[in-house]
Design an enzyme around this catalytic site. Structure first.
Site, mmCIF file in Angstrom:
data_model
loop_
_atom_site.group_PDB
_atom_site.id
_atom_site.type_symbol
_atom_site.label_atom_id
_atom_site.label_comp_id
_atom_site.label_asym_id
_atom_site.label_seq_id
_atom_site.Cartn_x
_atom_site.Cartn_y
_atom_site.Cartn_z
ATOM 1 N N ASP A 1 0.837 -1.194 0.000
ATOM 2 C CA ASP A 1 0.000 0.000 0.000
ATOM 3 C C ASP A 1 0.873 1.245 0.000
ATOM 4 O O ASP A 1 2.088 1.187 0.218
ATOM 5 C CB ASP A 1 -0.935 -0.001 1.211
ATOM 6 C CG ASP A 1 -0.191 -0.171 2.532
ATOM 7 O OD1 ASP A 1 0.570 0.748 2.907
ATOM 8 O OD2 ASP A 1 -0.352 -1.212 3.196
ATOM 9 N N GLU B 1 22.021 -22.576 -18.129
ATOM 10 C CA GLU B 1 21.178 -21.708 -17.311
ATOM 11 C C GLU B 1 21.991 -20.574 -16.695
ATOM 12 O O GLU B 1 21.508 -19.432 -16.603
ATOM 13 C CB GLU B 1 20.490 -22.532 -16.221
ATOM 14 C CG GLU B 1 19.396 -23.449 -16.751
ATOM 15 C CD GLU B 1 18.845 -24.371 -15.681
ATOM 16 O OE1 GLU B 1 17.631 -24.642 -15.700
ATOM 17 O OE2 GLU B 1 19.637 -24.842 -14.827
#
Length: 726
Positions: free
Chosen positions: A534, A614
């Site tokens: 928030d 990777e």
């Protein structure tokens, strides 16, 4: 920006593209008359049409005039008990047992600059033009005085609102509802949008057609919650990303909240937002005041996308603070999903060592480094280093990691305590628990009573000691349960209704002290992922862990919904291992990188377990992100598709403020036999400029109006385009 017309008794607030007007009527009631596209002049109270409405009572001062009722007037800040039966903004229990509050205009002032709120987060005016309007209303019988604060941030088309309530009477008053904003409209043929969801499915946009009645969302969990978010949009029913009128409101607060939209019997609409009245009761002695948190409002007539971009800019530049608010955050690796509690100094160092070789810049040590913390059952509250795992404390490990050219970060959960801890054994009354009642546990832990000064001081002292003991650049601040058993041994019975709000004020006080004492420290907020995402937390923590769900395909939806209000630079996003721990889905490494690069970007795995191919991909991802991070962090964000509705692919883009660069990301979400060729129309480019895309030159108008043909991709595969002006 703020104009007062003494003859018409109107107050008009202007931003770059919007106007907001209120009027002091003949009875002293402050009416709301307009909020929308910018106007040159006018008294919009002419839109109020007096009418004799059945069962809408009339105040004494209008005599026998049955056409004037508070039940039908558009009010700037509504109260209770005086004939308005819609949702009130303010309710109070007065000393005589009544709950009647009749607010009338007393006066107003205009000042340059943006107001601040003591002890509460708020937008600020650094680097932008701003003004403050303060309007004073009073209930003459009780002496209750209300100050309405308005901040005008012209550049962002943002108007902020806050409320101070002061008891100027002779007797105590109990406030039972204090909304931060009330917004009345003459009509109501609209939709409203909220951000719902759940743990690991945060901030899913929910769009509902407005019908008669009161539509309410909120949280009573002690935090803003995974389930709802303190953000609300009212919009035209045909509003899209690029067209239609939208009124949006975000609460700058991290505790219990309530947002309502009421569609009345007369097809008018009222929108309110503020602290949830659930178990809220604030006692005001004579001379005392109460300040409600800030609400920020944006109006857009260019659709939901423009609305979001206004919030993004204001939050990034004038809500987030400190050196990190507009800077690239360190590319980090976190050990939690790789090790859980099972690690020691050598294990953390081995993860950091592998990460340093491919360009990762920070090692973050997660839960399990302190006390007897080997599982969820114990240790919280004891912020002394576990010497078995970390011989010599934090400093030796931090120095080893620093020797790799990396920064060091750490995880904390200061608001919580385990019963199996030295802290709880010494101070059981420091946790929320009502006398004579059994406790309610969440994740095997209780909540510390942050309303008490000695508890806040204990937490702050421990955090200071930790931060001074080693070279720590980053803190991940977690909160892994909702509040229950909310009763404080430090407050009398008549003030127990203040506990929820005082808890949030306590969190803010600690964070503010850390901000002042350690200004270079980067703090990432977290609450089981996105349970406290928030505007209030962003004032103290410029980024928040977006969700514990790091599955790339689920993150498409989570990050999409989050973007309705919050900028990408605030979204904590990492590449994690597969199969994913929550969804058990495996997605290509490249796709995980593309999705994580729409946020702060980092890794949540052990690179020692990756293949050479990777590791090469990790190095490529990091190099690419370093090349375009400023476009993602500082640019304008465009939602090109809706992952909740578009079944084939999800796409989004970031465009630099000068429109010379862009990053376009596409993820194939479904693949069907004999597919239709996917076509993507871009946004935000300059139609008069030419751009280089994958070695070919296209006009900005071509890319936006005709589009770019996308390659056929397998499910869960991604493609990313870096676009530059030529």
């Amino acid at each position: 920006m703020i104009q007062y017309d003494a003859e018409r008794r109107t107050l008009t607030l202007h931003t770059r593209s919007t106007s907001y007007q209120m009027k002091i009527d003949a009875t002293g009631v402050l009416l709301h008359t307009y909020y929308g596209e910018k106007l040159r002049k006018g008294d919009l109270s002419r839109l109020i049409c007096p009418e004799d409405r059945g069962f809408s009572p009339n105040p004494d001062e209008v005599g026998l005039d049955r056409t004037w009722s508070l039940d039908t007037q558009p009010q700037e800040y509504s109260s209770s008990g005086v004939g308005d039966f819609r949702q009130p903004a303010l309710e109070a229990d007065l000393a005589d047992g009544s709950h009647i509050v009749d607010l009338r205009y007393v006066g107003h002032t205009v000042a340059d600059g943006k107001y601040a709120l003591e002890g509460l987060p708020a937008f600020y005016d650094e680097g932008v033009a701003a003004q403050t309007l303060t309007v004073e209303l009073r209930d003459k019988c009780s002496g209750l005085t209300v100050e309405l604060l308005y901040g005008v941030l012209e550049e962002y088309d943002m108007i902020t609102r806050a409320v101070r309530v002061r008891n100027d009477g002779a007797a105590p008053v109990q406030l039972t509802r204090v909304a931060s904003a009330c917004l009345d409209f003459f009509t109501g043929d609209w939709d409203f949008i909220t951000l719902g969801g759940a743990y690991a499915r945060e901030r899913e946009p929910v769009r509902t057609t407005l019908t008669q009645g009161v539509h309410t969302v909120g949280s009573v969990r002690g935090s803003s919650s995974h389930q709802q978010n303190p953000f609300l949009v009212l919009c035209d029913r045909d509003a899209t990303e690029d067209t239609g009128c939208c009124w949006a409101m975000a609460l700058v607060y991290s505790g219990n909240f309530q947002a309502t939209v009421e569609h009345t019997q007369f097809h008018e609409t009222r929108m309110t937002m503020g602290i949830h009245p659930f178990h809220f009761c604030w006692r005001l002695e004579p001379g005392e005041s109460f300040t409600a948190p800030e609400a920020a409002m944006v109006f857009s007539r260019q659709g939901l996308g423009h609305m979001s971009r206004m919030f993004h800019r204001a939050i990034r530049l004038n809500l987030c603070r400190g050196p990190w608010k507009d800077a690239r955050r360190p590319i980090l690796i976190n050990n939690w999903e790789a090790t859980l509690f099972d690690f020691d100094a050598d294990k953390i160092y081995s993860i950091a060592q592998a990460a340093s070789k491919v360009g990762v810049e920070m090692m973050v040590m997660d839960d399990g480094w302190f006390g007897q913390r080997n599982d969820d059952f114990g240790g919280l509250g004891d912020w002394n280093v576990n010497q078995e795992k970390l011989p010599g404390g934090l400093a030796p490990l931090a120095e080893r990691i620093k020797g790799l050219g990396m920064k060091f970060g750490i995880w904390v959960e200061p608001e919580m305590v385990n019963e199996n801890s030295d802290l709880y054994r010494a101070h059981p009354d420091w946790a929320f628990q009502a006398p004579g009642r059994p406790v309610t546990r969440g994740r095997y832990q209780l909540v510390l009573d942050l309303t008490r000064a000695e508890v806040r001081q204990y937490i702050l002292d421990n955090l200071r000691t930790m931060l001074k003991s080693a070279d720590i650049s980053y803190v991940k601040w977690d909160m892994n349960r909702s509040l229950t058993d909310v009763w404080s041994a430090g407050l009398p019975a008549e003030r127990q209704g203040e506990v929820y709000h005082r808890f949030v004020l306590g969190v803010y006080e600690i964070l503010e002290a850390l901000h002042q004492e350690f200004p270079q420290l980067l703090i990432e907020g977290c609450s089981g992922g996105g349970g406290r995402f928030d505007c209030g937390m962003l004032y103290y923590t410029p980024q928040i862990w977006c969700s514990d769900n790091t599955d790339a395909m689920d993150r498409l939806r989570i990050q999409y919904g989050t973007s309705y209000c919050y900028p990408c630079c605030t979204m904590g996003a990492h590449v994690s291992a597969v199969p994913n721990g929550l969804t058990h889905r495996s997605t290509p490494f490249h796709t995980r990188g593309v999705v994580a690069a729409a946020g702060t970007f980092g890794y949540e795995l052990d690179l020692n377990e990756l293949s050479p191919e990777e590791l090469e991909e990790v190095a490529h991802q990091i190099a690419a992100f370093r090349n375009y991070w400023d476009v993602v962090m500082r640019g304008d964000y465009y939602r090109l598709t809706d992952p909740f509705r578009h079944e084939c692919f999800c796409a989004w883009m970031h465009v630099s403020p000068d429109r010379t660069r862009a990053v376009v990301s596409v993820v194939q979400t479904q693949r069907h036999a004999n597919p239709v060729r996917p076509l993507l129309r871009m946004k935000g480019l300059d139609p008069d400029k030419d751009y280089l895309v994958e070695g070919k030159v296209y006009g900005g108008d071509e890319l936006m109006y005709a589009g770019l043909a996308l390659p056929f991709l397998d499910e869960c595969q991604a493609v990313q385009y870096q676009i530059k002006e030529v």
